[in-house]
Write a protein that holds these residues in place. Structure first.
Motif, PDB file in Angstrom:
ATOM      1  N   ASP A 178       0.819  -1.211   0.000  1.00  0.00           N
ATOM      2  CA  ASP A 178       0.000   0.000   0.000  1.00  0.00           C
ATOM      3  C   ASP A 178       0.852   1.260   0.000  1.00  0.00           C
ATOM      4  O   ASP A 178       0.457   2.291  -0.546  1.00  0.00           O
ATOM      5  N   LEU A 179       2.034   1.199   0.632  1.00  0.00           N
ATOM      6  CA  LEU A 179       2.861   2.384   0.817  1.00  0.00           C
ATOM      7  C   LEU A 179       3.892   2.594  -0.274  1.00  0.00           C
ATOM      8  O   LEU A 179       4.200   3.719  -0.628  1.00  0.00           O
ATOM      9  N   LEU A 180       4.481   1.510  -0.763  1.00  0.00           N
ATOM     10  CA  LEU A 180       5.577   1.613  -1.729  1.00  0.00           C
ATOM     11  C   LEU A 180       5.312   0.719  -2.927  1.00  0.00           C
ATOM     12  O   LEU A 180       4.828  -0.393  -2.776  1.00  0.00           O
ATOM     13  N   SER A 181       5.713   1.202  -4.089  1.00  0.00           N
ATOM     14  CA  SER A 181       5.654   0.317  -5.244  1.00  0.00           C
ATOM     15  C   SER A 181       6.765  -0.711  -5.101  1.00  0.00           C
ATOM     16  O   SER A 181       7.722  -0.526  -4.339  1.00  0.00           O
ATOM     17  N   ARG A 182       6.668  -1.806  -5.819  1.00  0.00           N
ATOM     18  CA  ARG A 182       7.709  -2.844  -5.784  1.00  0.00           C
ATOM     19  C   ARG A 182       9.065  -2.258  -6.163  1.00  0.00           C
ATOM     20  O   ARG A 182      10.071  -2.560  -5.542  1.00  0.00           O
ATOM     21  N   ASP A 183       9.094  -1.402  -7.174  1.00  0.00           N
ATOM     22  CA  ASP A 183      10.357  -0.799  -7.617  1.00  0.00           C
ATOM     23  C   ASP A 183      10.941   0.120  -6.545  1.00  0.00           C
ATOM     24  O   ASP A 183      12.148   0.114  -6.305  1.00  0.00           O
ATOM     25  N   ASP A 184      10.089   0.912  -5.889  1.00  0.00           N
ATOM     26  CA  ASP A 184      10.571   1.792  -4.821  1.00  0.00           C
ATOM     27  C   ASP A 184      11.119   0.983  -3.658  1.00  0.00           C
ATOM     28  O   ASP A 184      12.138   1.325  -3.075  1.00  0.00           O
ATOM     29  N   HIS A 185      10.429  -0.106  -3.319  1.00  0.00           N
ATOM     30  CA  HIS A 185      10.905  -0.954  -2.218  1.00  0.00           C
ATOM     31  C   HIS A 185      12.244  -1.600  -2.584  1.00  0.00           C
ATOM     32  O   HIS A 185      13.166  -1.625  -1.768  1.00  0.00           O
ATOM     33  N   ALA A 186      12.367  -2.104  -3.793  1.00  0.00           N
ATOM     34  CA  ALA A 186      13.621  -2.722  -4.231  1.00  0.00           C
ATOM     35  C   ALA A 186      14.755  -1.711  -4.202  1.00  0.00           C
ATOM     36  O   ALA A 186      15.876  -2.028  -3.788  1.00  0.00           O
ATOM     37  N   ALA A 187      14.488  -0.476  -4.620  1.00  0.00           N
ATOM     38  CA  ALA A 187      15.520   0.567  -4.589  1.00  0.00           C
ATOM     39  C   ALA A 187      15.934   0.863  -3.152  1.00  0.00           C
ATOM     40  O   ALA A 187      17.128   1.046  -2.863  1.00  0.00           O
ATOM     41  N   PHE A 188      14.982   0.885  -2.234  1.00  0.00           N
ATOM     42  CA  PHE A 188      15.304   1.112  -0.824  1.00  0.00           C
ATOM     43  C   PHE A 188      16.195  -0.005  -0.296  1.00  0.00           C
ATOM     44  O   PHE A 188      17.207   0.249   0.363  1.00  0.00           O
ATOM     45  N   VAL A 189      15.831  -1.251  -0.578  1.00  0.00           N
ATOM     46  CA  VAL A 189      16.636  -2.383  -0.112  1.00  0.00           C
ATOM     47  C   VAL A 189      18.043  -2.298  -0.688  1.00  0.00           C
ATOM     48  O   VAL A 189      19.028  -2.503   0.031  1.00  0.00           O
ATOM     49  N   ARG A 190      18.177  -1.970  -1.956  1.00  0.00           N
ATOM     50  CA  ARG A 190      19.512  -1.819  -2.571  1.00  0.00           C
ATOM     51  C   ARG A 190      20.302  -0.710  -1.886  1.00  0.00           C
ATOM     52  O   ARG A 190      21.509  -0.806  -1.720  1.00  0.00           O
ATOM     53  N   SER A 191      19.619   0.329  -1.450  1.00  0.00           N
ATOM     54  CA  SER A 191      20.309   1.467  -0.836  1.00  0.00           C
ATOM     55  C   SER A 191      20.907   1.112   0.519  1.00  0.00           C
ATOM     56  O   SER A 191      21.774   1.816   1.024  1.00  0.00           O
ATOM     57  N   LEU A 192      20.451   0.012   1.112  1.00  0.00           N
ATOM     58  CA  LEU A 192      20.962  -0.396   2.413  1.00  0.00           C
ATOM     59  C   LEU A 192      22.367  -0.966   2.327  1.00  0.00           C
ATOM     60  O   LEU A 192      23.068  -1.049   3.333  1.00  0.00           O
ATOM     61  N   GLY A 193      22.781  -1.365   1.126  1.00  0.00           N
ATOM     62  CA  GLY A 193      24.139  -1.871   0.936  1.00  0.00           C
ATOM     63  C   GLY A 193      24.353  -3.198   1.632  1.00  0.00           C
ATOM     64  O   GLY A 193      23.451  -4.016   1.760  1.00  0.00           O
ATOM     65  N   ASP A 194      25.562  -3.391   2.106  1.00  0.00           N
ATOM     66  CA  ASP A 194      25.950  -4.654   2.720  1.00  0.00           C
ATOM     67  C   ASP A 194      26.022  -4.545   4.234  1.00  0.00           C
ATOM     68  O   ASP A 194      26.922  -5.084   4.859  1.00  0.00           O
ATOM     69  N   ASP A 195      25.086  -3.860   4.841  1.00  0.00           N
ATOM     70  CA  ASP A 195      25.075  -3.701   6.292  1.00  0.00           C
ATOM     71  C   ASP A 195      24.864  -5.048   6.956  1.00  0.00           C
ATOM     72  O   ASP A 195      23.803  -5.664   6.811  1.00  0.00           O
ATOM     73  N   PRO A 196      25.864  -5.582   7.694  1.00  0.00           N
ATOM     74  CA  PRO A 196      25.722  -6.903   8.300  1.00  0.00           C
ATOM     75  C   PRO A 196      24.597  -6.967   9.334  1.00  0.00           C
ATOM     76  O   PRO A 196      24.059  -8.036   9.598  1.00  0.00           O
ATOM     77  N   ASP A 197      24.228  -5.846   9.907  1.00  0.00           N
ATOM     78  CA  ASP A 197      23.135  -5.833  10.884  1.00  0.00           C
ATOM     79  C   ASP A 197      21.789  -6.102  10.231  1.00  0.00           C
ATOM     80  O   ASP A 197      20.832  -6.456  10.905  1.00  0.00           O
ATOM     81  N   LEU A 198      21.715  -5.905   8.924  1.00  0.00           N
ATOM     82  CA  LEU A 198      20.456  -6.111   8.220  1.00  0.00           C
ATOM     83  C   LEU A 198      20.426  -7.444   7.465  1.00  0.00           C
ATOM     84  O   LEU A 198      19.438  -7.771   6.836  1.00  0.00           O
TER      85      LEU A 198
END
Length: 79
Positions: free
Chosen positions: A56-76
């Motif tokens: 409801d809040l994010l399109s699939r593409d927006d969500h995928a871009a957000f996840v990519r923006s997190l990088g390789d953070d081991p905490d995530l």
């Protein structure tokens, strides 16, 4: 029913849901919930509601871009 509450997080990262919420969500004996990491905060919702909310809040593409923006953070990292 919207309220702001303060919770204590243990040194191992654990936190408890209030009894009222556990009753409302039928978690009296425990059980799974969905946790959404929004970057600026964490949202806990009943199991199955997380994906619906994201849809409801994010399109699939927006969500995928957000996840990519997190990088390789081991905490995530998840297994």
């Amino acid at each position: 029913m919207v309220a702001v509450s303060e919770f204590l997080v243990s040194s191992s990262g654990q936190m408890s849901l209030p009894a009222e919420v556990r009753r409302r969500w039928n978690l009296k004996g425990g059980g799974p919930v969905d946790v959404l990491d929004l970057g600026f905060g964490v949202l806990t919702v009943p199991r199955g509601e997380g994906r619906r909310l994201l849809g409801d809040l994010l399109s699939r593409d927006d969500h995928a871009a957000f996840v990519r923006s997190l990088g390789d953070d081991p905490d995530l990292a998840t297994s």
